[in-house]
Motif scaffolding. Structure first.
Motif, short mmCIF file in Angstrom:
data_model
loop_
_atom_site.label_atom_id
_atom_site.label_comp_id
_atom_site.label_asym_id
_atom_site.label_seq_id
_atom_site.Cartn_x
_atom_site.Cartn_y
_atom_site.Cartn_z
N LYS A 23 0.94 -1.35 0.11
CA LYS A 23 0.19 0.35 -0.25
C LYS A 23 0.83 1.12 0.36
O LYS A 23 0.79 2.20 -0.84
CB LYS A 23 -1.14 -0.51 1.20
N LYS A 24 2.29 1.55 0.31
CA LYS A 24 2.91 2.19 0.64
C LYS A 24 3.99 2.36 -0.69
O LYS A 24 4.01 3.36 -1.11
CB LYS A 24 3.64 2.21 2.03
N VAL A 25 4.19 0.74 -1.38
CA VAL A 25 4.81 0.93 -2.61
C VAL A 25 4.59 1.30 -3.93
O VAL A 25 4.72 1.93 -4.37
CB VAL A 25 5.63 -0.17 -2.62
N LEU A 26 3.09 0.96 -3.71
CA LEU A 26 2.46 0.64 -5.11
C LEU A 26 1.55 2.31 -4.74
O LEU A 26 1.35 2.85 -3.76
CB LEU A 26 1.30 -0.20 -5.50
N PRO A 27 1.49 3.30 -6.08
CA PRO A 27 0.70 4.71 -6.16
C PRO A 27 -0.76 4.03 -6.02
O PRO A 27 -1.46 2.54 -6.28
CB PRO A 27 1.34 4.66 -7.45
N GLU A 28 -1.22 5.04 -5.87
CA GLU A 28 -2.60 4.53 -5.56
C GLU A 28 -3.58 3.72 -6.44
O GLU A 28 -4.55 3.05 -6.65
CB GLU A 28 -3.00 5.62 -4.93
N TYR A 29 -3.05 4.34 -7.62
CA TYR A 29 -3.89 4.06 -8.98
C TYR A 29 -4.07 2.66 -9.02
O TYR A 29 -4.30 1.77 -9.46
CB TYR A 29 -3.79 5.05 -9.81
N ARG A 30 -2.81 1.70 -8.37
CA ARG A 30 -2.57 0.41 -8.43
C ARG A 30 -2.70 -0.67 -8.01
O ARG A 30 -2.24 -0.98 -7.35
CB ARG A 30 -0.76 0.87 -8.90
N HIS A 31 -3.11 0.31 -6.14
CA HIS A 31 -3.80 -0.52 -5.04
C HIS A 31 -5.09 -1.30 -5.70
O HIS A 31 -4.71 -2.78 -4.79
CB HIS A 31 -4.39 0.43 -4.54
N HIS A 32 -5.28 -1.39 -6.81
CA HIS A 32 -6.49 -2.96 -7.57
C HIS A 32 -5.69 -4.18 -7.54
O HIS A 32 -6.17 -5.15 -7.72
CB HIS A 32 -7.06 -2.45 -8.09
N LEU A 33 -3.75 -3.66 -7.78
CA LEU A 33 -3.02 -5.34 -8.29
C LEU A 33 -2.77 -5.58 -6.98
O LEU A 33 -2.01 -7.21 -7.00
CB LEU A 33 -1.29 -4.58 -8.86
#
Length: 182
Positions: A153-163
């Motif tokens: 959740k910290k490393v991935l940008p928010e728009y990639r949280h679906h991954l």
């Protein structure tokens, strides 16, 4: 507990992301960590490696000369870093891209066909690195799966949280592979 890890591969394979995930996961568990990236001059396809230390005690130096774990995603990285691993240390390697056997006999080696598994099982080769990271989590207990998920959740940008669910599946596959390997 002290884990000194070198992660290495080509740019674009997620080497830096794996290192960041380990560092953030260690922080989530109130451990002492360091993360040092090292890039080749190319953006994608060039060399990339990073050093991560996770410890129960303060890290005296972030420089790693003898890692106890080496995670390699390509052959040139195995050839470059194998000699540095501590005796009885671990090498986790992506056997989908590495057709070379480690030369040293004093190491523990786990060969994972990460690209093949990611493609066949998850239909996405971009999470091959997460399969190997899951195996690392299982073999070393340096950090927990839940801490790595939290770090996503910290490393991935928010728009990639679906991954994140896909990454969790890949991590769990790696854990299962490590459990069944020995």
């Amino acid at each position: 507990m002290l884990q000194e890890i070198i992660l290495a591969g080509f740019g674009g394979q997620g080497v830096m992301s794996m290192g960041q995930l380990l560092a953030y996961a260690g922080l989530e568990e109130d451990k002492f960590v360091s993360w040092i990236p090292s890039y080749g001059p190319e953006m994608r396809g060039g060399t990339a490696n990073c050093s991560v230390t996770i410890s129960d005690q303060e890290v005296s130096s972030p420089i790693i000369t003898e890692p106890n774990t080496l995670i390699v995603l390509n052959r040139p990285s195995l050839e470059k870093f194998e000699r540095d691993v501590q005796p009885n240390g671990w090498i986790l390697l992506n056997s989908s891209l590495i057709d070379l056997e480690p030369r040293r006999q004093d190491l523990n080696v786990l060969k994972i066909p990460a690209m093949d598994i990611a493609s066949e099982t998850l239909n996405n080769t971009r999470v091959a690195n997460m399969i190997i990271l899951g195996a690392f989590v299982q073999l070393t207990s340096a950090v927990s799966l839940e801490s790595v998920i939290g770090a996503l959740k910290k490393v991935l940008p928010e728009y990639r949280h679906h991954l994140i669910p896909l990454n969790r599946q890949a991590l769990e596959l790696g854990i299962e592979l490590a459990l069944n390997a020995f």
